[in-house]
Design a protein around this motif. Structure first.
Motif, PDB file in Angstrom:
ATOM      1  N   ALA A   1      -1.498   2.736  -0.174  1.00 37.94           N
ATOM      2  CA  ALA A   1      -0.668   2.730  -1.273  1.00 37.94           C
ATOM      3  C   ALA A   1      -0.787   1.040  -1.697  1.00 37.94           C
ATOM      4  CB  ALA A   1       0.822   3.103  -1.260  1.00 37.94           C
ATOM      5  N   TRP A   2      -1.772   0.642  -2.294  1.00 36.92           N
ATOM      6  CA  TRP A   2      -2.098  -0.987  -2.162  1.00 36.92           C
ATOM      7  C   TRP A   2      -0.905  -1.670  -3.117  1.00 36.92           C
ATOM      8  CZ3 TRP A   2      -4.201  -0.601   1.764  1.00 36.92           C
ATOM      9  CH2 TRP A   2      -5.383   0.299   1.931  1.00 36.92           C
ATOM     10  N   VAL A   3      -0.946  -0.820  -4.501  1.00 41.58           N
ATOM     11  CA  VAL A   3       0.205  -1.575  -5.433  1.00 41.58           C
ATOM     12  C   VAL A   3       1.642  -1.624  -4.592  1.00 41.58           C
ATOM     13  CG1 VAL A   3       1.346  -1.564  -7.702  1.00 41.58           C
ATOM     14  CG2 VAL A   3      -1.234  -1.125  -7.512  1.00 41.58           C
ATOM     15  N   ALA A   4       2.007  -0.680  -4.276  1.00 41.45           N
ATOM     16  CA  ALA A   4       3.233  -0.758  -3.354  1.00 41.45           C
ATOM     17  C   ALA A   4       3.507  -1.597  -2.190  1.00 41.45           C
ATOM     18  CB  ALA A   4       3.931   0.749  -3.097  1.00 41.45           C
ATOM     19  N   THR A   5       2.194  -2.079  -1.608  1.00 40.78           N
ATOM     20  CA  THR A   5       2.238  -2.982  -0.542  1.00 40.78           C
ATOM     21  C   THR A   5       2.397  -4.217  -1.107  1.00 40.78           C
ATOM     22  OG1 THR A   5       0.559  -1.661   0.586  1.00 40.78           O
ATOM     23  CG2 THR A   5       0.770  -3.995   1.089  1.00 40.78           C
ATOM     24  N   VAL A   6       1.851  -4.727  -2.304  1.00 38.28           N
ATOM     25  CA  VAL A   6       2.017  -5.826  -2.775  1.00 38.28           C
ATOM     26  C   VAL A   6       3.457  -6.069  -3.368  1.00 38.28           C
ATOM     27  CG1 VAL A   6       1.567  -7.599  -5.044  1.00 38.28           C
ATOM     28  CG2 VAL A   6      -0.422  -6.393  -3.733  1.00 38.28           C
TER      29      VAL A   6
ATOM     30  N   GLU B   1      -6.252  -7.180  -1.974  1.00 39.47           N
ATOM     31  CA  GLU B   1      -5.020  -7.894  -2.516  1.00 39.47           C
ATOM     32  C   GLU B   1      -3.866  -7.445  -1.469  1.00 39.47           C
ATOM     33  OE1 GLU B   1      -4.486  -7.268  -6.591  1.00 39.47           O
ATOM     34  OE2 GLU B   1      -6.014  -8.506  -7.132  1.00 39.47           O
ATOM     35  N   ALA B   2      -3.533  -6.098  -1.144  1.00 39.53           N
ATOM     36  CA  ALA B   2      -2.646  -5.650  -0.275  1.00 39.53           C
ATOM     37  C   ALA B   2      -3.111  -6.264   1.235  1.00 39.53           C
ATOM     38  CB  ALA B   2      -2.743  -4.049  -0.265  1.00 39.53           C
ATOM     39  N   ARG B   3      -4.159  -6.307   1.769  1.00 39.53           N
ATOM     40  CA  ARG B   3      -4.251  -6.975   2.803  1.00 39.53           C
ATOM     41  C   ARG B   3      -3.846  -8.499   2.920  1.00 39.53           C
ATOM     42  NH1 ARG B   3      -7.305  -3.994   6.558  1.00 39.53           N
ATOM     43  NH2 ARG B   3      -7.996  -2.024   5.950  1.00 39.53           N
ATOM     44  N   TYR B   4      -4.230  -9.180   1.970  1.00 43.61           N
ATOM     45  CA  TYR B   4      -3.987 -10.562   1.643  1.00 43.61           C
ATOM     46  C   TYR B   4      -2.227 -10.824   1.447  1.00 43.61           C
ATOM     47  CZ  TYR B   4      -3.522 -15.205  -0.396  1.00 43.61           C
ATOM     48  OH  TYR B   4      -3.431 -16.554  -0.894  1.00 43.61           O
ATOM     49  N   ALA B   5      -1.659  -9.827   0.912  1.00 44.99           N
ATOM     50  CA  ALA B   5       0.012  -9.618   0.926  1.00 44.99           C
ATOM     51  C   ALA B   5       0.533  -9.409   2.448  1.00 44.99           C
ATOM     52  CB  ALA B   5       0.197  -8.630   0.103  1.00 44.99           C
ATOM     53  N   VAL B   6      -0.180  -8.591   3.094  1.00 47.85           N
ATOM     54  CA  VAL B   6       0.363  -8.469   4.603  1.00 47.85           C
ATOM     55  C   VAL B   6       0.137  -9.627   5.261  1.00 47.85           C
ATOM     56  CG1 VAL B   6      -0.112  -6.955   6.603  1.00 47.85           C
ATOM     57  CG2 VAL B   6      -0.008  -5.927   4.506  1.00 47.85           C
ATOM     58  N   ARG B   7      -1.197 -10.140   5.175  1.00 50.34           N
ATOM     59  CA  ARG B   7      -1.169 -11.385   5.806  1.00 50.34           C
ATOM     60  C   ARG B   7      -0.344 -12.561   5.498  1.00 50.34           C
ATOM     61  NH1 ARG B   7      -6.580 -10.286   4.752  1.00 50.34           N
ATOM     62  NH2 ARG B   7      -6.754 -12.262   3.550  1.00 50.34           N
ATOM     63  N   LEU B   8       0.134 -12.578   4.219  1.00 50.85           N
ATOM     64  CA  LEU B   8       1.094 -13.770   3.920  1.00 50.85           C
ATOM     65  C   LEU B   8       2.579 -13.233   4.363  1.00 50.85           C
ATOM     66  CD1 LEU B   8       0.131 -14.386   0.028  1.00 50.85           C
ATOM     67  CD2 LEU B   8       0.258 -16.035   1.991  1.00 50.85           C
ATOM     68  N   VAL B   9       2.958 -12.142   4.379  1.00 51.15           N
ATOM     69  CA  VAL B   9       4.229 -11.605   4.927  1.00 51.15           C
ATOM     70  C   VAL B   9       4.100 -12.188   6.505  1.00 51.15           C
ATOM     71  CG1 VAL B   9       5.458  -9.619   5.903  1.00 51.15           C
ATOM     72  CG2 VAL B   9       4.653  -9.769   3.400  1.00 51.15           C
ATOM     73  N   ALA B  10       3.096 -11.872   7.127  1.00 47.80           N
ATOM     74  CA  ALA B  10       3.083 -12.137   8.671  1.00 47.80           C
ATOM     75  C   ALA B  10       3.467 -13.898   8.646  1.00 47.80           C
ATOM     76  CB  ALA B  10       1.817 -11.785   9.246  1.00 47.80           C
ATOM     77  N   ALA B  11       2.590 -14.532   7.821  1.00 48.77           N
ATOM     78  CA  ALA B  11       2.653 -15.991   7.892  1.00 48.77           C
ATOM     79  C   ALA B  11       4.213 -16.581   7.576  1.00 48.77           C
ATOM     80  CB  ALA B  11       1.899 -16.818   6.895  1.00 48.77           C
ATOM     81  N   ALA B  12       4.816 -15.802   6.518  1.00 45.49           N
ATOM     82  CA  ALA B  12       6.210 -16.213   6.049  1.00 45.49           C
ATOM     83  C   ALA B  12       7.039 -15.881   7.070  1.00 45.49           C
ATOM     84  CB  ALA B  12       6.409 -15.524   4.762  1.00 45.49           C
ATOM     85  N   LEU B  13       7.147 -14.663   7.931  1.00 49.50           N
ATOM     86  CA  LEU B  13       8.019 -14.473   8.994  1.00 49.50           C
ATOM     87  C   LEU B  13       7.852 -14.975  10.154  1.00 49.50           C
ATOM     88  CD1 LEU B  13       8.498 -12.296   6.606  1.00 49.50           C
ATOM     89  CD2 LEU B  13       8.702 -10.507   8.461  1.00 49.50           C
ATOM     90  N   TYR B  14       6.419 -15.208  10.763  1.00 46.36           N
ATOM     91  CA  TYR B  14       6.184 -15.465  11.938  1.00 46.36           C
ATOM     92  C   TYR B  14       5.591 -16.828  12.180  1.00 46.36           C
ATOM     93  CZ  TYR B  14       7.592 -10.562  12.452  1.00 46.36           C
ATOM     94  OH  TYR B  14       7.940  -9.517  12.503  1.00 46.36           O
TER      95      TYR B  14
END
Length: 158
Positions: free
Chosen positions: A53-58, A133-146
């Motif tokens: 669910a790519w849009v929901a991921t973003v 775009e969803a994979r990029y968003a996940v990588r940004l989450v990881a950078a923001a959190l960790y």
């Protein structure tokens, strides 16, 4: 032919690897505390990503980052207006402009516009772009959190 469950498992492993920092460089602080609300949203993020669910991921990626910033502020004793705009929250936290671009992508997905920025056809004809775009968003989450290196831009994934 692979079963749909196989694809979900591959995506879920990729998500776990990104969150653990494997293949993304060293984490600045591997012992970062992530609050309960953020953890609950991370579970949802992993679920929608695994389902493709790519849009929901973003959309959820921005919610995870926002929750984390609010929880960090609360943990340090700072007062945070619960109605503070996410863009302002990101700016006050000193986040890179890539996070604001992610927030704007979330807004385009959530808010109706004319012409529409989200259509049913996109799920069929632009699925690869949405996944990127969803994979990029996940990588940004990881950078923001960790911590760790920020991804430069969305890139094609396997």
């Amino acid at each position: 032919m692979k079963a749909a469950g196989d694809e979900s498992e591959v995506r879920t492993r990729w998500f776990a690897d990104v969150m653990a920092g494997r293949g993304a460089g060293e984490r600045r602080d591997p012992a970062v505390a992530v609050g309960d609300h953020t953890q609950a949203l991370l579970v949802e993020l992993e679920t929608v990503f695994g389902a493709g669910a790519w849009v929901a991921t973003v959309i959820l990626a921005v919610a995870v980052i926002e929750a984390h910033l609010r929880e960090q502020a609360m943990a340090s004793g700072r007062a945070v207006d619960p109605y503070l705009n996410a863009g302002t929250l990101f700016a006050e936290a000193g986040l890179d402009e890539r996070f604001d671009l992610l927030r704007r992508a979330r807004n385009r997905a959530l808010h109706v516009s004319d012409p529409p920025t989200l259509t049913v056809d996109m799920h069929w004809f632009e699925a690869e772009r949405l996944e990127t775009e969803a994979r990029y968003a996940v990588r940004l989450v990881a950078a923001a959190l960790y911590g760790g290196d920020l991804p430069e831009e969305p890139e094609e994934e396997e």
